[in-house]
Design a protein around this motif. Sequence first.
Motif, PDB file in Angstrom:
ATOM      1  N   MET A   1       0.890  -1.197  -0.081  1.00 30.35           N
ATOM      2  CA  MET A   1      -0.050   0.066  -0.107  1.00 30.35           C
ATOM      3  C   MET A   1       0.847   1.454   0.072  1.00 30.35           C
ATOM      4  N   THR A   2       0.556   2.267  -0.755  1.00 30.35           N
ATOM      5  CA  THR A   2       1.152   3.595  -0.766  1.00 30.35           C
ATOM      6  C   THR A   2       0.895   4.226   0.600  1.00 30.35           C
ATOM      7  N   ASP A   3       2.096   4.973   0.869  1.00 28.15           N
ATOM      8  CA  ASP A   3       2.192   5.687   2.173  1.00 28.15           C
ATOM      9  C   ASP A   3       1.186   7.035   1.998  1.00 28.15           C
ATOM     10  N   PRO A   4       0.192   7.189   2.605  1.00 30.33           N
ATOM     11  CA  PRO A   4      -0.773   8.210   2.402  1.00 30.33           C
ATOM     12  C   PRO A   4       0.019   9.754   2.498  1.00 30.33           C
ATOM     13  N   ARG A   5       0.979   9.831   3.026  1.00 25.72           N
ATOM     14  CA  ARG A   5       1.727  10.827   3.244  1.00 25.72           C
ATOM     15  C   ARG A   5       2.119  11.506   1.959  1.00 25.72           C
ATOM     16  N   TYR A   6       2.840  10.317   1.073  1.00 25.11           N
ATOM     17  CA  TYR A   6       3.608  10.477  -0.115  1.00 25.11           C
ATOM     18  C   TYR A   6       2.872   9.811  -1.280  1.00 25.11           C
ATOM     19  N   PRO A   7       1.696  10.213  -1.746  1.00 25.35           N
ATOM     20  CA  PRO A   7       0.950   9.367  -2.531  1.00 25.35           C
ATOM     21  C   PRO A   7       1.676   9.295  -4.124  1.00 25.35           C
ATOM     22  N   ILE A   8       2.555  10.240  -4.389  1.00 25.02           N
ATOM     23  CA  ILE A   8       3.224  10.226  -5.319  1.00 25.02           C
ATOM     24  C   ILE A   8       4.763   9.889  -5.140  1.00 25.02           C
ATOM     25  N   GLY A   9       5.185   9.592  -3.951  1.00 25.28           N
ATOM     26  CA  GLY A   9       6.517   9.275  -3.577  1.00 25.28           C
ATOM     27  C   GLY A   9       7.244  10.582  -3.296  1.00 25.28           C
ATOM     28  N   ARG A  10       8.304  10.490  -2.724  1.00 25.44           N
ATOM     29  CA  ARG A  10       9.016  11.716  -2.473  1.00 25.44           C
ATOM     30  C   ARG A  10       9.829  12.288  -3.324  1.00 25.44           C
ATOM     31  N   PHE A  11      10.045  13.688  -3.223  1.00 25.42           N
ATOM     32  CA  PHE A  11      10.899  14.335  -4.435  1.00 25.42           C
ATOM     33  C   PHE A  11      12.115  13.798  -4.355  1.00 25.42           C
ATOM     34  N   ALA A  12      12.747  13.616  -5.564  1.00 24.15           N
ATOM     35  CA  ALA A  12      14.370  13.458  -5.708  1.00 24.15           C
ATOM     36  C   ALA A  12      14.772  13.594  -6.847  1.00 24.15           C
ATOM     37  N   HIS A  13      15.749  14.276  -7.227  1.00 29.31           N
ATOM     38  CA  HIS A  13      16.295  14.663  -8.545  1.00 29.31           C
ATOM     39  C   HIS A  13      17.835  15.002  -8.393  1.00 29.31           C
ATOM     40  N   PRO A  14      18.556  13.827  -8.207  1.00 27.66           N
ATOM     41  CA  PRO A  14      19.923  14.061  -8.132  1.00 27.66           C
ATOM     42  C   PRO A  14      20.741  14.340  -9.412  1.00 27.66           C
TER      43      PRO A  14
END
Length: 174
Positions: free
Chosen positions: A1-14
């Motif tokens: 199940m997706t974490d409801p705090r982060y429905p699209i995931g966390r931001f990451a752009h290295p």
Amino acid sequence: MTDPRYPIGRFAHPGEVSDDDLALWSGQIEALPAEMRRAVDGLTDEQLDTRYRPEGWTIRQVVHHVPDSHLNAYVRFKWALTEDEPQIKTYEEARWAELADSRLTPVATSLDLLASLHERWAILIRALDRDQLARRFAHPEWGKVDLAHTVGMYAWHGRHHLAHVTTTREREGW
């Protein structure tokens, strides 16, 4: 199940930010106000006062939070463009969400604010050259952040909160 705090995931752009990244992100910033307006269209006050997750904000608070946050980001952009690596101030977003304007103001007011803000912000972003996008501000928690990555972070932030609304609508069958 997706974490409801982060429905699209966390931001990451290295790494480096490409022209394609910037075009995508500025388009997302420009599109967000209409998408958020569609996401809350037809919701009743009771629905707007529904929490998107237990212990989370209400949909109303989320809608008011986005322009609060993005106004801060817009000002940070202006500082970074006109000052040398300014030290920016954070704000207590959870406490802002409890203030009377976040509880009592119609969401249409914040949607109008978001539309005007994002129109100006997208124009500014698209006018920046690579030297300007490399300018930085100093955040007390994140360190030095360049404007190119900041564009991505706030494009993500808007979609992140939009997903709080849309996933709540789906879950509740609205």
